[in-house]
Design a protein around this motif. Structure first.
Motif, PDB file in Angstrom:
ATOM      1  N   THR A 202       0.883  -1.323  -0.043  1.00  0.00           N
ATOM      2  CA  THR A 202       0.117   0.016  -0.105  1.00  0.00           C
ATOM      3  C   THR A 202       0.825   1.164  -0.164  1.00  0.00           C
ATOM      4  OG1 THR A 202      -1.469  -1.070   1.298  1.00  0.00           O
ATOM      5  CG2 THR A 202      -1.829   1.162   1.150  1.00  0.00           C
ATOM      6  N   PHE A 203       1.878   1.247   0.873  1.00  0.00           N
ATOM      7  CA  PHE A 203       2.777   2.382   0.968  1.00  0.00           C
ATOM      8  C   PHE A 203       3.623   2.530  -0.456  1.00  0.00           C
ATOM      9  CE2 PHE A 203       7.186   3.568   1.127  1.00  0.00           C
ATOM     10  CZ  PHE A 203       6.875   4.929   1.369  1.00  0.00           C
ATOM     11  N   GLY A 204       3.975   1.400  -0.693  1.00  0.00           N
ATOM     12  CA  GLY A 204       4.830   1.846  -2.134  1.00  0.00           C
ATOM     13  C   GLY A 204       4.010   1.933  -3.341  1.00  0.00           C
ATOM     14  N   ALA A 205       2.630   1.512  -3.311  1.00  0.00           N
ATOM     15  CA  ALA A 205       1.764   2.069  -4.611  1.00  0.00           C
ATOM     16  C   ALA A 205       1.412   3.630  -4.589  1.00  0.00           C
ATOM     17  CB  ALA A 205       0.700   0.972  -4.531  1.00  0.00           C
ATOM     18  N   TYR A 206       1.130   3.950  -3.155  1.00  0.00           N
ATOM     19  CA  TYR A 206       0.619   5.370  -3.042  1.00  0.00           C
ATOM     20  C   TYR A 206       1.674   6.264  -3.204  1.00  0.00           C
ATOM     21  CZ  TYR A 206      -4.191   3.718  -2.460  1.00  0.00           C
ATOM     22  OH  TYR A 206      -5.475   3.624  -2.770  1.00  0.00           O
ATOM     23  N   TYR A 207       2.935   6.046  -2.667  1.00  0.00           N
ATOM     24  CA  TYR A 207       4.039   6.722  -2.692  1.00  0.00           C
ATOM     25  C   TYR A 207       4.485   7.047  -4.276  1.00  0.00           C
ATOM     26  CZ  TYR A 207       9.028   7.870  -2.035  1.00  0.00           C
ATOM     27  OH  TYR A 207      10.082   8.429  -1.796  1.00  0.00           O
ATOM     28  N   GLY A 208       4.495   5.856  -5.216  1.00  0.00           N
ATOM     29  CA  GLY A 208       4.917   6.053  -6.515  1.00  0.00           C
ATOM     30  C   GLY A 208       3.826   6.674  -7.233  1.00  0.00           C
ATOM     31  N   LEU A 209       2.444   6.467  -6.841  1.00  0.00           N
ATOM     32  CA  LEU A 209       1.407   7.058  -7.762  1.00  0.00           C
ATOM     33  C   LEU A 209       1.622   8.661  -7.396  1.00  0.00           C
ATOM     34  CD1 LEU A 209      -1.363   4.797  -7.504  1.00  0.00           C
ATOM     35  CD2 LEU A 209      -0.447   5.320  -9.674  1.00  0.00           C
ATOM     36  N   THR A 210       1.669   9.024  -6.217  1.00  0.00           N
ATOM     37  CA  THR A 210       1.731  10.320  -5.881  1.00  0.00           C
ATOM     38  C   THR A 210       2.784  11.163  -6.768  1.00  0.00           C
ATOM     39  OG1 THR A 210       0.646   9.994  -3.774  1.00  0.00           O
ATOM     40  CG2 THR A 210       1.527  12.086  -3.961  1.00  0.00           C
ATOM     41  N   ILE A 211       4.017  10.563  -6.581  1.00  0.00           N
ATOM     42  CA  ILE A 211       5.049  11.149  -7.365  1.00  0.00           C
ATOM     43  C   ILE A 211       4.789  11.223  -8.827  1.00  0.00           C
ATOM     44  CG2 ILE A 211       7.639  10.866  -7.995  1.00  0.00           C
ATOM     45  CD1 ILE A 211       7.669   9.426  -5.234  1.00  0.00           C
ATOM     46  N   SER A 212       4.130  10.136  -9.279  1.00  0.00           N
ATOM     47  CA  SER A 212       3.761  10.158 -10.698  1.00  0.00           C
ATOM     48  C   SER A 212       2.847  11.420 -11.021  1.00  0.00           C
ATOM     49  CB  SER A 212       2.914   8.791 -11.083  1.00  0.00           C
ATOM     50  OG  SER A 212       2.801   8.902 -12.423  1.00  0.00           O
ATOM     51  N   TRP A 213       1.878  11.470 -10.165  1.00  0.00           N
ATOM     52  CA  TRP A 213       0.741  12.566 -10.363  1.00  0.00           C
ATOM     53  C   TRP A 213       1.481  13.862 -10.458  1.00  0.00           C
ATOM     54  CZ3 TRP A 213      -1.459  16.447  -7.475  1.00  0.00           C
ATOM     55  CH2 TRP A 213      -2.544  17.019  -7.854  1.00  0.00           C
ATOM     56  N   ILE A 214       2.524  14.117  -9.413  1.00  0.00           N
ATOM     57  CA  ILE A 214       3.090  15.664  -9.279  1.00  0.00           C
ATOM     58  C   ILE A 214       4.061  15.730 -10.562  1.00  0.00           C
ATOM     59  CG2 ILE A 214       4.730  16.837  -7.895  1.00  0.00           C
ATOM     60  CD1 ILE A 214       2.523  16.437  -6.263  1.00  0.00           C
ATOM     61  N   LEU A 215       4.579  14.655 -11.142  1.00  0.00           N
ATOM     62  CA  LEU A 215       5.508  14.532 -12.166  1.00  0.00           C
ATOM     63  C   LEU A 215       4.780  14.584 -13.623  1.00  0.00           C
ATOM     64  CD1 LEU A 215       8.666  12.577 -11.015  1.00  0.00           C
ATOM     65  CD2 LEU A 215       8.159  15.198 -10.757  1.00  0.00           C
ATOM     66  N   TYR A 216       3.314  14.442 -13.612  1.00  0.00           N
ATOM     67  CA  TYR A 216       2.606  14.419 -14.575  1.00  0.00           C
ATOM     68  C   TYR A 216       2.873  15.276 -15.710  1.00  0.00           C
ATOM     69  CZ  TYR A 216      -1.536  14.143 -17.686  1.00  0.00           C
ATOM     70  OH  TYR A 216      -2.394  13.880 -18.697  1.00  0.00           O
ATOM     71  N   ARG A 217       2.975  14.546 -17.127  1.00  0.00           N
ATOM     72  CA  ARG A 217       3.591  15.079 -18.005  1.00  0.00           C
ATOM     73  C   ARG A 217       2.348  15.275 -19.314  1.00  0.00           C
ATOM     74  NH1 ARG A 217       9.091  14.198 -19.628  1.00  0.00           N
ATOM     75  NH2 ARG A 217      10.286  13.615 -17.820  1.00  0.00           N
ATOM     76  N   PRO A 218       1.827  16.427 -19.377  1.00  0.00           N
ATOM     77  CA  PRO A 218       0.310  16.437 -19.973  1.00  0.00           C
ATOM     78  C   PRO A 218       0.671  16.065 -21.525  1.00  0.00           C
ATOM     79  CG  PRO A 218       1.298  18.469 -19.603  1.00  0.00           C
ATOM     80  CD  PRO A 218       1.981  17.512 -18.823  1.00  0.00           C
ATOM     81  N   LYS A 219       1.669  16.319 -22.006  1.00  0.00           N
ATOM     82  CA  LYS A 219       2.051  16.144 -23.582  1.00  0.00           C
ATOM     83  C   LYS A 219       2.426  14.700 -23.962  1.00  0.00           C
ATOM     84  CE  LYS A 219       3.177  20.858 -24.114  1.00  0.00           C
ATOM     85  NZ  LYS A 219       4.445  21.845 -23.844  1.00  0.00           N
ATOM     86  N   LEU A 220       2.725  13.958 -22.724  1.00  0.00           N
ATOM     87  CA  LEU A 220       3.280  12.590 -23.043  1.00  0.00           C
ATOM     88  C   LEU A 220       2.616  11.636 -24.099  1.00  0.00           C
ATOM     89  CD1 LEU A 220       5.845  11.284 -22.432  1.00  0.00           C
ATOM     90  CD2 LEU A 220       4.707  10.110 -20.556  1.00  0.00           C
ATOM     91  N   ASP A 221       0.962  11.822 -23.863  1.00  0.00           N
ATOM     92  CA  ASP A 221       0.309  11.010 -24.763  1.00  0.00           C
ATOM     93  C   ASP A 221       0.539  10.777 -25.923  1.00  0.00           C
ATOM     94  OD1 ASP A 221      -1.133  10.026 -22.171  1.00  0.00           O
ATOM     95  OD2 ASP A 221      -1.827  12.096 -22.107  1.00  0.00           O
ATOM     96  N   HIS A 222       0.800  12.161 -26.557  1.00  0.00           N
ATOM     97  CA  HIS A 222       1.156  12.030 -28.218  1.00  0.00           C
ATOM     98  C   HIS A 222       2.293  11.226 -28.513  1.00  0.00           C
ATOM     99  CE1 HIS A 222      -1.857  15.087 -27.760  1.00  0.00           C
ATOM    100  NE2 HIS A 222      -1.277  15.795 -27.070  1.00  0.00           N
ATOM    101  N   SER A 223       3.141  11.039 -27.805  1.00  0.00           N
ATOM    102  CA  SER A 223       4.310  10.186 -28.147  1.00  0.00           C
ATOM    103  C   SER A 223       4.034   8.875 -27.776  1.00  0.00           C
ATOM    104  CB  SER A 223       5.432  10.950 -27.640  1.00  0.00           C
ATOM    105  OG  SER A 223       5.406  10.747 -26.196  1.00  0.00           O
ATOM    106  N   LYS A 224       3.109   8.196 -27.951  1.00  0.00           N
ATOM    107  CA  LYS A 224       2.909   6.825 -27.432  1.00  0.00           C
ATOM    108  C   LYS A 224       3.751   5.708 -27.968  1.00  0.00           C
ATOM    109  CE  LYS A 224      -0.529   6.585 -24.350  1.00  0.00           C
ATOM    110  NZ  LYS A 224      -0.399   6.020 -22.991  1.00  0.00           N
ATOM    111  N   ASN A 225       4.308   6.104 -29.226  1.00  0.00           N
ATOM    112  CA  ASN A 225       4.689   4.994 -30.070  1.00  0.00           C
ATOM    113  C   ASN A 225       5.768   3.859 -29.127  1.00  0.00           C
ATOM    114  OD1 ASN A 225       6.428   7.263 -29.938  1.00  0.00           O
ATOM    115  ND2 ASN A 225       7.836   6.458 -31.479  1.00  0.00           N
ATOM    116  N   LEU A 226       6.437   4.547 -28.098  1.00  0.00           N
ATOM    117  CA  LEU A 226       7.549   3.800 -27.286  1.00  0.00           C
ATOM    118  C   LEU A 226       6.928   3.169 -26.105  1.00  0.00           C
ATOM    119  CD1 LEU A 226      10.986   5.786 -27.869  1.00  0.00           C
ATOM    120  CD2 LEU A 226      10.240   3.219 -28.743  1.00  0.00           C
ATOM    121  N   SER A 227       5.646   3.573 -25.723  1.00  0.00           N
ATOM    122  CA  SER A 227       5.170   3.154 -24.326  1.00  0.00           C
ATOM    123  C   SER A 227       4.344   1.809 -24.223  1.00  0.00           C
ATOM    124  CB  SER A 227       4.110   4.170 -23.943  1.00  0.00           C
ATOM    125  OG  SER A 227       2.965   4.278 -24.727  1.00  0.00           O
ATOM    126  N   GLY A 228       4.605   1.147 -25.296  1.00  0.00           N
ATOM    127  CA  GLY A 228       4.041  -0.106 -25.558  1.00  0.00           C
ATOM    128  C   GLY A 228       5.173  -1.233 -25.471  1.00  0.00           C
TER     129      GLY A 228
END
Lengths: 460, 460, 460
Positions: A202-228
């Motif tokens: 629980t700690f690890g998941a929320y810790y990572g998710l919160t950091i991920s949310w703070i570091l959110y990159r709004p433009k990332l979705d457009h460069s999906k080609n490498l995210s699979g």
């Protein structure tokens, strides 16, 4: 809060420079030297790993060397060690061009994290009152590996989007927060969480998710080609999944009580894991056109039974109880991936907590009987709140630290999920981009199709 | 000496014929039959693996089956076994078209080597004075695996450039030399080298390097195209690295003393390995443009801490001492790769020897106290000379044997690093050469670009 | 019989529809719920995994927790577990586009099979006479893994040609038949078969082959393009091979007698395996032009020594006896693959049975001495007949069930060996078909070569 984040972003933003030539060596050297000094000041062998063990043996009427705790726990330790480095490491190789980073940075931060964990957990749990020194043995190094697992789960939520320097900072704070959180939950609130469902996952998941949310990159979705993934990267990830799945009985039994405790923890976990495989396959197939299975579910949700049994592995929940836990968790976890209400590990955290409560009702013959079930339930809920609070508040603080304008070396949006940024990648004749380059080169030389062909590829 | 080598070359050279259809089966059959005969004449079960163990138990007042040495050492044995076959095997899959040979020939020579090692080490160490027979148990098979490791390190220096027949010969002589060298160093000079830094790694590295030098192929550098890795072959090699890294604590503790000895050896190795990961990442990043990490360093230098702790794993060097060993070794080993003053294992050998000496200064409470530190230091240096002498002189002799005009079946310069020579390789639609063939075929059919396009590819 | 089969085919045939969206989830859910109910009714912890073990200890004068059977067998259990999931799983990844199915369906059916095996074997072997409940401990979960191995061997004979629904049915019946067969052979006929050469491998191989024969697809040979390997899929399969090979000593010693029994079983298996590697390489090389080795042999026949030692691992056959077993088996098994008189496991079955008899002649000091060798030989032969009868008759029945016109979701002939049917496969830019699509697209756009280029590719 999203507003604030956006504001900070415009204020702080500067062009990303993923050069880590100074920062990564500096952080590795300084922190490793700090470890050496702190170990020199604080860490010694415990009774069972010290050369004076023979005296200790006589004093405690131990007749045989086989009674050394090493022989009770070393096989489980090695299994846990494989889970941390091959299990988590290969689970993170699934991205098509981030396998080096997935397994490599996992290796780096786990190797640092376990040292820091030995110190942090030592100060809280293994301080010798006589001389103020931390005494370490096999149980400590198992616990250090456990502690690292929390940070690796957080890494999973950030895969491909952060630099190794940021990961080192995330690990330093993560281990620190973890040790404090663990102390409060286990030693102050006396919550039961032997396999660490709450404390670790629980700690690890929320810790990572919160950091991920703070570091959110709004433009990332457009460069999906490498995210699979690609075909073989998914097979590599199955190596990780299987070693996690197979050795989870060792994870949950490694620090259980000697004798029947370890024995029962292993059997319960084995059964819960088996059941969650079936329900994961079921939900995965049910949710797709023509019943096609999704590798993401198989790679992750099959582990739900092990995560959820963490808290209760040693309890007398009986074999069918374990199967029920695995059954329910496989379902919830796969739904978690389907509806994306979670990162790769959030749904596991949620269900582990709920199972936590469920499982207490199965604990027919538990020996924590000093508290009434209701009271204990309240403490379990309080423990959950502590884990969540540490994960979210700690993650927020660390997230903002990692966004400070500093030489973090994190990749630009276009460079996310790409090993080229941090690794010397071999000129890979098998991957598509160079091939197309060659092909279009060949063609273009004579017929001037080059620009068009490149355009075609980008479209596809 | 290079002159002599060149002379011999012109004298002996004849066109290479990599046909092993007669030579490989012949050598496998004859030697395996020889093993059966020698085992029939010399090898029996020891007290603890014999059906008469219950009598032995009574005689020695052992009350429980769990006191059988099997339960002290079997988990470590299995870890060592994984290191030999998966660890070394997959470490050698990094070449783009030599993965079959890397893991396959490793499998062959290890399977032969361990049988021969049981005999050779048995004659020196496990001869029953009553009946002149070798008595084997769990410790012997661990030692056989260790012994094989030396030859596999030597194979690493020759990867892709020799035939399996040559490898079998290299293994036969390597094991023989190893057993004599080990006897002199451990039993005559009474040098301390529990985990085999000197005996295994120094010998193996110099043995392989000397052979490699004698078999030097001056024209090989021009055909570099196959001597590198591709993306996924580097990921495969990480499987090898991680299993070596994770199980090295078992390697160094497998034959340590029961009780605190094994316990301490595992902890020390665990810590040294963790520290060398950080310094390897640091130096690798520091040495490249933009701080890009090199997979070769991560795959190899991270193991330096384990190699170096071999000699001292069981000592009371305290946890911070282990970290220092790992710290220093990670640096030296990565520099070794950077400045190419070494093969994949030479730098490890050098540093292990130096650490050897360094580590003795940490041995505050060693129980070898019959000699003064200075005297023991002298003997350690003498042991090192013996290991070097056996490696270099033995390697030179074996190298010249392998250059005798004979049916070795070794590949021509153009065929080096290519599995096609010794393996039925599947028509691999994923690899680049057939793809280009298709592409250029398609193009060429109509526009006559074929020759030009091929030329283009060769240039790139 | 082939006539009948052909008749049935024309009568029953309807167009294949590989949609498993209803059938797979249904079977997983219903069977898992059935498992939970049956476990609830029948399965409890045994004395050593129950919280009352401390009382049991006192009653039996056991002085130490280390005497719990867990510590004798858990390391071997984990090794066996790895063999089942990584060993068999990755061995089945060798097909170029069926790696997901190979490792994934292996995962599914093993996770189901072990639950059903705990029940079936429990009813036959672990029923507590006092309360009619099955009491499980570490030995039961090892046996469940063994039991699953038989079904996985059968899966190997059907790889790529059946649906997961059919595999679940095959597993249900396979485990059931196995448990009855095992009971008859071991408990009624008192045949010796500790490592399950006869009970597991012979039964599994004939069971799978018979089903494969009943489900024979006459038109399949024309669509051979997907039924081979590619370079990296063969390397993945070597992971499976090596983990099977390395851990086979644990497989054969896991449920052997405490003490020297386990010790000897591990050593014998280790030696037999080593010998069969050499003879496999020899025959493989001898049988091909220029002596080129075949990965199929290396991946499979090297394991022959372990299979064959199954029956005799614990016997006092002495080390050279083990080498002879391995020597002979490597030869027979490789010939089995060469002359295709067998599936991937039939030759192993045949030789294991023959060795079975051979090995009895080595059992100088066996403790089954109540029967004369001739009598025992007769019972061994009878056991073999039982194993064959269960495999063939059971396989025939299950084969016909799997051909009933029903929603099995099995693939059409063109879809065999293709993960696309049951899995969401990532758009794999590295594989050839999309590349050619791109390339021809690029070319075709301007020069109208598309149809021709596709034709060209199909020809090559």
């Amino acid at each position: 809060m999203g507003n604030i984040a956006a504001c900070c972003r415009s204020f702080w933003c500067k062009p990303k420079n993923p050069d880590i030539r100074i920062s990564l060596p500096a952080i590795c050297f300084v922190w490793q030297i700090a470890m050496i000094i702190l170990f020199g000041l604080f860490v010694r062998y415990d009774d069972e790993s010290d050369a004076h063990w023979s005296e200790h043996k006589h004093k405690n009427n131990i007749t045989s060397d086989i009674e050394n705790d090493f022989y009770y726990r070393y096989p489980s330790f090695q299994d846990v060690h494989v889970m941390i480095f091959v299990g988590f490491g290969f689970l993170m190789t699934f991205l098509k061009r981030y396998s080096f980073g997935g397994v490599g940075f996992n290796f780096l931060i786990a190797a640092f994290g376990l040292q820091w964990a030995l110190l942090m957990q030592g100060w809280f749990h293994s301080l010798d009152p006589n001389d103020g020194l931390i005494k370490i043995g096999i149980e400590n190094i198992i616990n250090a590996d456990f502690c690292v697992a929390g940070c690796l789960i957080a890494y999973g939520a950030l895969l491909g989007k952060v630099s190794p320097v940021q990961l080192m900072v995330l690990t330093l704070f993560g281990i620190t927060l973890f040790a404090v959180e663990e102390y409060i939950i286990l030693n102050v609130l006396h919550v039961r969480d032997a396999g660490g469902s709450m404390v670790i996952h629980t700690f690890g998941a929320y810790y990572g998710l919160t950091i991920s949310w703070i570091l959110y990159r709004p433009k990332l979705d457009h460069s999906k080609n490498l995210s699979g993934s690609v075909y073989h990267s998914d097979v590599f990830a199955m190596i990780g999944t299987l070693f996690l799945w197979m050795y989870w009985p060792s994870f949950n039994s490694a620090i259980a009580d000697h004798g029947d405790g370890q024995h029962r923890a292993a059997i319960n976990t084995y059964l819960a894991l088996a059941a969650s495989v079936l329900t994961t396959f079921a939900i995965s197939s049910l949710s797709a056109k023509k019943g096609k299975l999704d590798m993401v579910h198989i790679q992750n949700a099959t582990l739900a039974g092990g995560v959820a049994m963490g808290t209760a592995a040693e309890f007398m929940i009986s074999p069918y109880g374990s199967l029920i836990v695995g059954f329910v968790c496989g379902i919830i976890s796969t739904f978690g991936y389907l509806f994306k209400f979670s990162s790769p590990s959030l749904s596991q955290a949620i269900l582990s907590v709920q199972l936590n409560q469920l499982v207490n009702t199965f604990d027919f013959e538990g020996n924590y009987a000093k508290r009434t079930p209701a009271t204990q339930g309240g403490f379990q809920a309080a423990g959950l709140c502590v884990a969540l609070a540490f994960g979210i508040v700690g993650g927020a603080i660390v997230g903002f630290i990692l966004r400070l304008p500093c030489c973090w070396g994190d990749p630009s949006d276009e460079n996310c999920f790409d090993d080229e940024v941090y690794w010397e990648v071999p000129e890979d004749e098998e991957s598509i981009p160079p091939i197309l380059e060659y092909s279009s080169h060949m063609v273009g030389k004579n017929t001037d199709m080059m620009s068009q062909s490149n355009y075609t590829v980008e479209q596809s």
